[in-house]
Design a protein around this motif. Structure first.
Motif, PDB file in Angstrom:
ATOM      1  N   VAL A 253       0.810  -1.271   0.115  1.00  0.00           N
ATOM      2  CA  VAL A 253      -0.167   0.002  -0.016  1.00  0.00           C
ATOM      3  C   VAL A 253       0.837   1.394  -0.042  1.00  0.00           C
ATOM      4  O   VAL A 253       0.583   2.234  -0.609  1.00  0.00           O
ATOM      5  CB  VAL A 253      -1.003  -0.159   1.125  1.00  0.00           C
ATOM      6  CG1 VAL A 253      -2.024   1.026   1.185  1.00  0.00           C
ATOM      7  CG2 VAL A 253      -1.773  -1.320   1.549  1.00  0.00           C
ATOM      8  N   GLN A 254       1.868   1.128   0.868  1.00  0.00           N
ATOM      9  CA  GLN A 254       2.922   2.163   0.788  1.00  0.00           C
ATOM     10  C   GLN A 254       3.540   2.425  -0.791  1.00  0.00           C
ATOM     11  O   GLN A 254       3.466   3.494  -1.168  1.00  0.00           O
ATOM     12  CB  GLN A 254       3.935   2.341   1.801  1.00  0.00           C
ATOM     13  CG  GLN A 254       4.854   3.332   1.978  1.00  0.00           C
ATOM     14  CD  GLN A 254       5.972   3.104   2.985  1.00  0.00           C
ATOM     15  OE1 GLN A 254       6.198   2.045   3.659  1.00  0.00           O
ATOM     16  NE2 GLN A 254       6.568   4.220   3.219  1.00  0.00           N
ATOM     17  N   ARG A 256       1.892   1.868  -3.451  1.00  0.00           N
ATOM     18  CA  ARG A 256       0.842   2.243  -4.104  1.00  0.00           C
ATOM     19  C   ARG A 256       0.508   3.826  -4.086  1.00  0.00           C
ATOM     20  O   ARG A 256       0.657   4.778  -4.930  1.00  0.00           O
ATOM     21  CB  ARG A 256      -0.427   1.821  -3.916  1.00  0.00           C
ATOM     22  CG  ARG A 256      -1.667   2.207  -4.909  1.00  0.00           C
ATOM     23  CD  ARG A 256      -2.726   1.162  -4.585  1.00  0.00           C
ATOM     24  NE  ARG A 256      -3.481   1.843  -3.319  1.00  0.00           N
ATOM     25  CZ  ARG A 256      -4.333   1.040  -2.431  1.00  0.00           C
ATOM     26  NH1 ARG A 256      -4.750  -0.132  -2.773  1.00  0.00           N
ATOM     27  NH2 ARG A 256      -4.827   1.700  -1.453  1.00  0.00           N
ATOM     28  N   ARG A 257       1.030   4.402  -2.688  1.00  0.00           N
ATOM     29  CA  ARG A 257       0.913   5.844  -2.204  1.00  0.00           C
ATOM     30  C   ARG A 257       2.062   6.403  -2.956  1.00  0.00           C
ATOM     31  O   ARG A 257       1.976   7.665  -3.342  1.00  0.00           O
ATOM     32  CB  ARG A 257       0.936   5.844  -0.793  1.00  0.00           C
ATOM     33  CG  ARG A 257       0.704   7.164  -0.358  1.00  0.00           C
ATOM     34  CD  ARG A 257      -0.135   6.868   1.252  1.00  0.00           C
ATOM     35  NE  ARG A 257       1.005   6.416   2.020  1.00  0.00           N
ATOM     36  CZ  ARG A 257       0.623   5.854   3.223  1.00  0.00           C
ATOM     37  NH1 ARG A 257      -0.805   5.535   3.665  1.00  0.00           N
ATOM     38  NH2 ARG A 257       1.602   5.524   4.071  1.00  0.00           N
TER      39      ARG A 257
END
Lengths: 399, 572
Positions: A253-254, A256-257
């Motif tokens: 997720v990081q 993706r960020r």
């Protein structure tokens, strides 16, 4: 087809009374389903499943949202250590790979139930061993298959027009675009998956003996033999990574960020539908496109399991059986719902059931249909620990 | 009459045992939890089929690559952040002492107290990252950057990013605690008068503060500072989101080991938890030593009669720093609000390309149960804590014996012992007692963290209550129960509400404790926020951070507003 029907009738007869008993006793209870809760789409699917089992069996399915599946593993372990052998808080757990290996090694799972679920027959286990093995380990009826995932890459078309198509191209692309690629720090699941993808690809042209070792447990002799090519590759790759490989992301997720922030230009995920969902939610720019690597996509099956001390083991089996039903599997495979590939084999289904699975036109940023040309199977789970330990010693202390 | 006497006795007796209950309630779980971590650290873990005591866990710990770097990072960030937060708090107090600005700064900073650490860390990282708000302000028109540049913040190896995050969270806490102490009627008045006298004697205001006010103020600040230092050295959220990870701080590494799929790593994790405890205790001792050194070095200057020390320079520095900090906090809050309604927002755009309510809508569809749980747990634990603390303080007055110094420290125990060191043990204890009631377990653990703050918040007001009211009431024949309930409590209405609001805020913000004690079954706004921060977007995290800030803020607004409303009605 005839044979298959005959077999299923026979199987039904034999286990009919047992299943009838489970059905009678499992109704009207609560099932605490411990499952990773970090994706809104998946959470919504579980909510849908909860409504279905409520209507069907009056079962109250409670989704306990984990940020890491190992939290549930520690829970069961703590219960075992406190001699709580019957009143466990976890009834059903979403699991695969290393977590499964750990739980089965410490005797934390209920045995011999999954292959007796009435809907298990639709997975055609004789011709589809992927539902009987979890990262090469036999499931021994401790896990019911739930879905299949493949490593999928995605990139920002405004930042790069020609994303790398193979592992080797990834290396040269990183040299040309320093700091625009990285992977999550192992033992993160996704980071480890990238390392396993690299390992398997690096051995694609090794001799058969060496390749076979990937599917065997780690031993003192074969560790260096198998892993050396991985370290050689990473030594070349790391200086060109984001932050020069001195800091690694915590999670997918990081990553993706960071792609949304344009710090990175290429990312990857084990849950392909996550990408279009993120674009729809504004979490990724519209310029994102998904693709599969041409030298292969690491693929695996994920499962649900029941801890040995579950308070509602029978209700949990009813839920697991529902999750395997053609209706539930077809709903899950819809790109707008979750997009997780079914574990059922189309030929074991009736025409009516097959119709449930018809495809819908995907989102522009979604992985195009049939783009996975070659699947790579997971190495033996013991390699995870071997890779992790050496990785930590080599790259874990960079200062 | 005899009945009244009987109930009076019962009340007095009940009151007299509450301090013991309070102390037992705080020590037993914390010490029990520590034992629950100590046993596996020395190799006793029946669930892993290990029942031989050994030092294997510690040996594995010493063999961890980069252990000394982890320890160094923990010590560095813990000590430096506390020092900076403390120093800034003191010079801000000194510069604005007796000025209206102090009140204004207090109002500006109060809301930041309730921002959860994880949300604050995300907000800070968005400011200082290469793709953050600051570079976006200058790109591309000045820098020409179309993609985010390379940078070194956050995640820098020294830990400056962690220090920035911790200072921004701890400075408001310390400042508000200090202002709370100065708000005590007698002490505050005395210090303000002494300060005025010193100023009249020709001391520059800041110098007067350091020479007259600080020596009286500091002893009352020591325990809160210790709580800050203990927290900073062992917290997980800030270093996890802002810190380096090759290697991370020790506390973060321990958490990873506890959560690792390799269950045998839990033995090493337990050994690590004990090491963390030793480091935290060591830091507290270092702080005490620093106190002594500073006291010796500056003892002469207190009475040397010098009336100013580069006064103008220090004051300018303070003004600039106060502005920088306030601007930073404001930017972080603006960033949070923008992300919560942002559509596509690609670098180098300074503002989102569109504003949407989708993220709020999504959150509201899933929020009912967590919201209900958050309220129930918060109100029950805070209510119980408040009753216990009030009875305990009443016991102090009935027996005319103030709580001992040790008791004061014990009240702080859950804040001084790193929670990573005892929470895992508490869960083990609860398992051992076969306590299946997740709600009860969570409320119990929340109580551990709520109690100290509620105590801190009420104690001074209670002790400074004019005793003559109680004496008059008693001499008119009121029973102790009546005195407590009808004379003392109404006078303490406002401070009790403030304490309850603080207790609620603490309970609302609990993450690790809720997760562990509830076995993950109890979802609160905070557990949802952290799970989603792990798995979802910065936009969703921002929505949850705003919700998390909103709830306690509501409590504080009620606490400020209700007394005015009630008293206004009474006057009418």
């Amino acid at each position: 087809m005839c044979l298959l029907t005959a077999f299923s009738v026979f199987a039904n007869d034999a286990s009919n009374t047992v299943w009838q008993k489970i059905q009678n006793q499992g109704k009207n209870q609560s099932v605490y389903f411990y499952a990773w809760g970090g994706d809104a789409q998946i959470n919504a699917y579980i909510q849908w499943a909860a409504q279905q089992v409520k209507a069907k069996y009056n079962i109250n399915l409670v989704h306990v949202k984990l940020s890491d599946t190992s939290e549930a593993v520690s829970r069961v372990l703590a219960e075992k250590s406190a001699n709580n052998h019957t009143q466990g808080s976890v009834d059903l757990i979403w699991i695969n790979g290393a977590n499964f290996a750990a739980m089965s090694k410490h005797g934390l799972l209920l045995k011999d139930w999954a292959d007796k679920l009435p809907n298990f027959i639709y997975t055609n286990p004789e011709n589809n061993p992927s539902v009987l093995f979890d990262f090469g380990l036999p499931t021994q009826g401790m896990e019911a298959p739930w879905g299949q995932a493949s490593l999928t890459f995605y990139y920002d078309t405004l930042a790069t027009s020609a994303p790398p198509q193979t592992l080797n191209e990834l290396l040269s692309w990183s040299k040309a675009n320093p700091g625009r690629f990285s992977y999550p720090k192992p033992p993160d699941f996704l980071g480890m998956s990238f390392l396993k993808y690299a390992l398997v690809v690096l051995h694609q042209h090794s001799d058969a003996m060496l390749q076979a070792k990937l599917n065997q447990p780690v031993s003192d002799e074969n560790t260096a033999q198998v892993l050396d090519s991985l370290w050689a590759f990473l030594n070349k790759l790391h200086p060109n990574l984001w932050r020069n490989g001195e800091y690694f992301m915590q999670s997918g997720v990081q990553m993706r960020r960071l792609i949304d922030d344009t710090e990175l230009s290429i990312g990857f995920t084990f849950s392909a539908p996550e990408v279009p969902a993120a674009v729809k939610r504004y979490d990724l720019p519209k310029s994102i496109r998904s693709y599969a690597m041409q030298d292969g996509s690491l693929s695996n099956t994920h499962f649900v399991a029941i801890p040995y001390n579950a308070s509602h083991a029978q209700s949990a089996q009813l839920v697991a059986n529902f999750l395997l039903s053609p209706a539930a599997q077809a709903h899950k495979q819809k790109p707008a719902i979750w997009g997780d590939k079914t574990v059922l084999i189309q030929t074991s289904l009736t025409a009516e059931q097959q119709a449930l699975f018809k495809a819908v036109k995907p989102h522009p940023s979604a992985l195009p249909l049939n783009s996975i040309k070659r699947t790579l199977s997971e190495p033996h789970p013991s390699w995870v620990e071997a890779i992790n330990t050496s990785w930590e010693a080599r790259y874990g202390t960079s200062q | 009459m005899s009945k009244v006497l009987h109930t009076a006795d019962l009340f007095s007796r009940l009151v007299k045992i509450t301090p013991y209950c309070l102390l037992a309630l705080l020590t037993i779980p914390v010490l029990g939890g520590l034992i629950g971590v100590m046993l596996p650290a020395f190799g006793w873990a029946p669930a892993l089929n290990k029942t031989n005591m050994s030092l294997a866990g510690f040996n594995a710990l010493w063999d961890t690559p980069g252990l000394s770097q982890m320890i160094g990072l923990s010590i560095r960030t813990g000590l430096i952040s506390t020092l900076i937060a403390f120093a800034l708090m003191i010079i801000m107090l000194a510069a604005f002492f007796n000025s209206v600005w102090l009140k204004r700064i207090e109002h500006l900073l109060s809301p930041t107290l309730v921002i959860p650490h994880a949300a604050a860390a995300i907000a800070v990282s968005f400011l200082i990252a290469p793709s953050g708000l600051f570079t976006r302000l200058f790109s591309p028109w000045l820098t020409g950057w179309q993609l985010a540049p390379e940078g070194s913040l956050p995640y820098d190896t020294f830990g400056w990013s962690i220090i920035i995050g911790l200072v921004l969270k701890e400075l408001p806490f310390l400042l508000l605690i200090a202002l709370g102490i100065l708000a005590q009627p007698e002490l505050g008045k005395k210090l303000r008068k002494q300060h005025q006298i010193a100023v009249n004697l020709g001391y520059y205001p800041m110098v007067a503060f350091f020479k007259v006010v600080l020596p009286n103020l500091y002893p009352l600040l020591r325990l809160p500072i210790f709580a800050v230092l203990a927290y900073a050295s062992a917290s997980v959220e800030m270093p996890l989101i802002l810190g380096p990870n090759t290697p991370p701080t020790l506390a973060v590494a321990i958490m990873h080991w506890f959560n690792d799929v390799d269950l045998t790593l839990r033995i090493k994790a337990s050994a690590g938890a004990l090491l963390q405890l030793a480091i935290t205790v060591g830091l507290l001792l270092i702080w005490l030593l620093l106190e002594k050194v500073i006291a010796i070095v500056f003892s002469q200057s207190l009475i040397n009669g010098r009336r100013h020390y580069a006064h103008q320079l220090v004051r300018t520095f303070t003004y600039v720093f106060t502005c920088v900090i306030l601007a930073f906090i404001a930017a972080a809050l603006i960033g949070l609000v923008l992300w919560s309604v942002a559509g596509y927002w690609r670098f180098p755009d300074t503002l989102p390309s569109s504003l949407v309510l989708l993220h709020f809508e999504n959150a509201f569809t899933h929020i009912h149960t967590p919201l209900f749980n958050t309220f129930v747990i918060g109100f029950v634990s805070t209510g119980f804590a408040t009753i216990l603390v009030l009875l305990c303080l009443e016991a102090e007055q009935i027996t005319a014996k103030p709580l001992s110094k040790w008791a004061q420290i014990i009240i702080y125990l859950p804040l001084l012992v790193p929670s990573i060191a005892f929470l895992f043990g508490i869960v083990w204890l609860q398992q051992l007692l076969n306590s299946q009631h997740a709600f009860f377990n969570v409320i119990f653990v929340h109580l551990l963290f709520v109690l100290p703050y509620v105590f801190l918040s009420i104690a001074d007001s209670y002790r400074r209550l004019d005793p003559r009211f109680a004496r008059v009431a008693a001499s008119l024949g009121a029973s102790p129960w009546k005195v407590f309930f009808q004379v003392k409590l109404p006078q303490l209405f406002a401070p009790i509400l403030i304490a309850m609001a603080l207790g609620l805020a603490i309970s609302f913000g609990q993450y690790l404790s809720t997760l562990l004690a509830g076995g993950g079954r109890i979802a609160t706004i905070t557990t949802e926020a952290v799970t989603l921060a792990n798995g979802a977007s910065r936009r969703t995290s921002a929505v949850y951070a705003i919700l998390q800030m909103g709830l306690p803020l509501l409590g504080f607004i009620l606490a400020w507003g209700l007394p005015r409303y009630v008293f206004n009605n009474k006057q009418l």
